[in-house]
Design a protein around this motif. Structure first.
Motif, short mmCIF file in Angstrom:
data_model
loop_
_atom_site.label_atom_id
_atom_site.label_comp_id
_atom_site.label_asym_id
_atom_site.label_seq_id
_atom_site.Cartn_x
_atom_site.Cartn_y
_atom_site.Cartn_z
N UNK A 39 0.85 -1.18 0.00
CA UNK A 39 0.00 0.00 0.00
C UNK A 39 0.88 1.23 0.00
N UNK A 40 0.66 2.08 -0.99
CA UNK A 40 1.42 3.32 -1.10
C UNK A 40 0.45 4.49 -1.16
N UNK A 41 0.85 5.63 -0.65
CA UNK A 41 -0.05 6.81 -0.68
C UNK A 41 -0.48 7.15 -2.10
N UNK A 42 -1.77 7.35 -2.26
CA UNK A 42 -2.29 7.74 -3.57
C UNK A 42 -2.42 6.61 -4.56
N UNK A 43 -2.12 5.39 -4.14
CA UNK A 43 -2.22 4.25 -5.05
C UNK A 43 -3.14 3.20 -4.46
#
Length: 118
Positions: A39-43
């Protein structure tokens, strides 16, 4: 209650490698299908790799050829080997276990941060 603990995250340069481990408590690890997601920010959360109780492996196209997954039931451990890392691999990596028999039970680790800089 099963607990999953991830380890091995950190900060690396582009092209370097990291090895993530997911260790499960209890003695029924061999009955779990295990996967790693990130999990990555904005994705959107992305399923990276999975390994079944019988050893069937699936790897996401985005990491195919660079990441491998393996399991050691005797050590209740699943390993995600990440080679040739890229900045886009930066994310929190989470381990998930699901029992292979019904009713399906799900267990999640707390995640480990991987940061890849260019």
């Amino acid at each position: 209650q099963v607990q999953l603990v991830e380890s091995g995250g950190g900060s690396v340069q582009s092209g370097e490698s990291l090895t993530l481990s997911c260790v499960a408590s209890g003695n029924i690890f061999r009955h779990f299908n295990i996967d790693w997601s990130r999990a990555a920010p904005g994705k959107q959360r992305e399923l990276v790799a999975s390994i079944s109780t019988s050893g069937v492996i699936n790897i996401a196209d985005s990491v195919k050829g660079r990441f491998t997954i393996s399991r050691d039931n005797a050590k209740s451990t699943v390993t995600l080997q990440m080679n040739s890392q890229r900045p886009e691999d930066t994310a929190v990596y989470l381990c998930h276990a699901r029992t292979s028999t019904l009713p399906a039970l799900d267990y999640f680790g707390r995640g480990t941060q991987v940061t890849v800089s260019s």
